[in-house]
Design a protein around this motif. Structure first.
Motif, PDB file in Angstrom:
ATOM      1  N   TYR A 160     -47.688  -4.922 -54.012  1.00 40.37           N
ATOM      2  CA  TYR A 160     -46.263  -5.238 -54.106  1.00 40.37           C
ATOM      3  C   TYR A 160     -45.860  -6.150 -52.963  1.00 40.37           C
ATOM      4  N   ILE A 161     -44.686  -6.804 -53.148  1.00 36.80           N
ATOM      5  CA  ILE A 161     -44.089  -7.636 -52.100  1.00 36.80           C
ATOM      6  C   ILE A 161     -43.120  -6.764 -51.313  1.00 36.80           C
ATOM      7  N   HIS A 162     -43.333  -6.695 -50.010  1.00 36.77           N
ATOM      8  CA  HIS A 162     -42.506  -5.846 -49.140  1.00 36.77           C
ATOM      9  C   HIS A 162     -41.564  -6.704 -48.297  1.00 36.77           C
ATOM     10  N   TYR A 163     -40.262  -6.354 -48.346  1.00 37.18           N
ATOM     11  CA  TYR A 163     -39.264  -7.026 -47.511  1.00 37.18           C
ATOM     12  C   TYR A 163     -39.181  -6.307 -46.164  1.00 37.18           C
ATOM     13  N   ALA A 164     -39.157  -7.076 -45.095  1.00 36.30           N
ATOM     14  CA  ALA A 164     -39.179  -6.498 -43.754  1.00 36.30           C
ATOM     15  C   ALA A 164     -38.049  -5.484 -43.576  1.00 36.30           C
ATOM     16  N   ASP A 165     -38.381  -4.282 -43.139  1.00 38.20           N
ATOM     17  CA  ASP A 165     -37.398  -3.228 -42.926  1.00 38.20           C
ATOM     18  C   ASP A 165     -36.519  -3.548 -41.716  1.00 38.20           C
ATOM     19  N   LYS A 166     -35.291  -3.057 -41.752  1.00 39.03           N
ATOM     20  CA  LYS A 166     -34.405  -3.226 -40.605  1.00 39.03           C
ATOM     21  C   LYS A 166     -34.074  -1.892 -39.949  1.00 39.03           C
TER      22      LYS A 166
END
Length: 571
Positions: free
Chosen positions: A117-123
């Motif tokens: 999967y494509i993971h968006y950087a966590d904040k």
């Protein structure tokens, strides 16, 4: 009784051709109060990210699918829809939605040969395992609506030869605890605060349980315009993970406040504030001053709210910000006030506000018709003493009558045995009435007060105010609280405001006097013991405060002794 909301889901099966029989469509819906982008606590620079994990229900559950998507559905309520192919079996579906940076970088993650999967950087949260969501920086869960999040869990059975549609309504995995200050005056001079409490920093979407209880600390500075913009007087908020179907409670909370007078207060809030999932917990108290946790104020008022976004009781109607007075503001002849001094010969400054809201024990009916149809906004200190210069002083009572106020005169007043009363206006009026009344014991005795009749005082009081009068002991106590701190030897906000007027060259302005010809002098009040002894107030560094036990010394408590007098007014 707590009403706990559980995830609602539905599943539809539609018989399909063999090529489509493995397809499943999963969608998530936000709770009703977050149904639009404007209802969501959305902040610039953020976007909503939704994560779906599908797990097998084997003895050893395995992750069979994960996907991340950004944004909302077309109606602003339904999150983006996930579609994939699954074999006929039973599955657990875990969903998590939170905020990430608007331009969050991405990376491709491979769990195994089948799950990529494509993971968006966590904040705010580490989301690589929805069974162990971890807070990245706990301090960011305070006073920050962008850390809001939603989650859901459901199970479904994928039928062979049928395409399936699954929907789930998400809930927040935490409660939002809102700490609110009751006292407007203390809030108006807030400078900074720090809070320390224990809270969980991990969450399991599958079990719907918080994990890893940790002591967390958060600090923040109060904005200079916060008294105008933060009308609910919110000192802090905290997003705290909560357990589904179980009410928890916070342990003891420590709060430390520093105000603009450089005074510091540490408060210990007792354990017991409830933590209920998907609820807003409003905790109101005297947090920023001395009133909390004494015998009369030991309770924090706690309200459990079902609504996440409804304004609280102190919000102004229609969301409009109404300009209100604050301690340290300048009061002008026309009744207006401002934080910064405005030089205007047609509308001169006449005082400095030292108390906002109605004083403890004051009564609008004591002012006759003045405040019949309006609230008392506060109290202001005159720019100089009654003689207009430093020195001289006045006698409250013209003749020495055995070092006390005659008991006949005392009977006209509201007596004040502990020096905390708020009866400056009513007692001033009572003494003035006796001064002009034939046959009265006080006939002609209170000439120092006559300048407060018919607005004779050199500083013209605003129309609709009480007019000037001699303060009582309780009013002087409130003034001293914001004037000077003898422990730290630092000037308070009221003293700084007066000094600023002196620096600006405003005529006749003086600070509160302390010495006359080398001797310490006090200020008069119109507060008396039932014995006829007057409460006096000292502004010198060594004896700062109310002069205690005025009946013990004939020189103390005698209204005949010459002292300073500084008028105040109610507006």
């Amino acid at each position: 009784m707590w009403i706990l909301l559980f995830t609602a889901c539905s599943q539809e099966e539609v018989k399909q051709s063999p090529s489509e029989s493995n397809r499943i469509r999963i969608s998530a819906t936000l709770p009703q109060d977050a149904a639009t982008r404007t209802a969501l606590p959305f902040e610039d620079g953020h976007q909503l990210r939704c994560i779906l994990e599908v797990w097998s229900q084997d003895k050893t559950p395995a992750l069979v699918y994960r996907s991340e998507q950004l944004g909302y559905g077309a109606d602003g309520q339904e999150l983006l829809i996930f579609e994939t192919e699954l074999e006929s079996a039973s599955y657990d579906c875990l969903i998590w939605a939170d905020y990430v940076e608007a331009n969050a970088p991405t990376e491709e993650i491979s769990v195994n040969d089948k799950v990529k999967y494509i993971h968006y950087a966590d904040k705010y949260y580490d989301t690589k395992d929805l069974k162990k969501i971890a807070v990245k920086d706990p301090s960011l869960l305070f006073y920050n609506n962008a850390c809001d999040a939603f989650c859901g869990k459901t199970t479904f059975f994928k039928e062979a030869e049928f395409a399936s549609n699954v929907t789930a309504t998400l809930q927040r995995p935490f409660c939002k605890v809102v700490f609110m200050e009751k006292d407007e005056a203390n809030f108006s001079i807030g400078k900074s605060m720090n809070i320390t409490l224990k809270m969980p920093t991990e969450y399991n979407v599958s079990t719907e349980k918080p994990l890893n209880q940790t002591e967390v600390n958060h600090s923040r500075e109060f904005a200079t315009d916060e008294p105008d913009t933060n009308t609910e007087r919110i000192v802090s908020t905290a997003y705290i993970f909560a357990s589904a179907g179980e009410e928890l409670a916070l342990e003891t909370i420590s709060m430390n406040f520093v105000n603009r007078n450089n005074q510091q207060y540490t408060q210990q809030i007792p354990a017991g504030i409830p933590v209920v999932r998907n609820k807003r917990i409003l905790a109101r108290g005297y947090l920023m001053g001395k009133k909390i946790f004494g015998p009369e104020d030991a309770q924090i008022e706690v309200t459990v709210s079902d609504s996440w976004n409804t304004p609280d009781q102190n919000n102004e109607a229609n969301g409009n910000v109404v300009k209100r007075p604050h301690v340290g503001d300048y009061l002008y002849k026309d009744g207006s006030y401002s934080k910064d001094y405005i030089a205007d010969t047609d509308n001169p400054v006449i005082g400095v506000i030292f108390k906002v809201g109605m004083g403890k024990g004051d009564k609008t009916e004591d002012y006759g018709e003045i405040f019949r149809d309006k609230e008392i906004q506060g109290y202001a200190l005159a720019l100089f003493d009654t003689d207009g210069v430093a020195g001289g002083g006045v006698r409250l009572q013209s003749t020495d009558k055995k070092s006390i106020l005659p008991l006949e005169e005392v009977s006209r007043l509201t007596v004040d045995e502990d020096g905390t009363g708020y009866t400056g206006y009513s007692n001033t009026q009572a003494l003035l009435k006796s001064h002009s009344e034939e046959g009265s014991e006080g006939k002609g005795q209170y000439g120092a007060l006559t300048q407060f009749t018919n607005n004779k005082y050199v500083l013209e009081a605003p129309e609709g105010s009480s007019g000037w009068y001699c303060p009582c002991a309780g009013q002087m106590r409130d003034l001293q609280h914001h004037y000077y701190n003898p422990e730290t030897k630092t000037d308070g906000i009221v003293k700084k405001a007066l000094q600023n007027l002196i620096d600006e060259g405003v005529e006749k302005v003086t600070l509160m006097n302390t010495l006359y010809n080398g001797s310490e002098w006090e200020y008069h009040t119109v507060s008396f013991l039932s014995t006829g002894h007057e409460w006096h107030v000292n502004f010198s560094d060594s004896k700062y405060g109310i002069v205690e036990d005025p009946a013990k010394d004939t020189a103390k408590g005698n209204p005949y002794i010459k002292r300073w007098m500084r008028p105040i007014l109610t507006f």
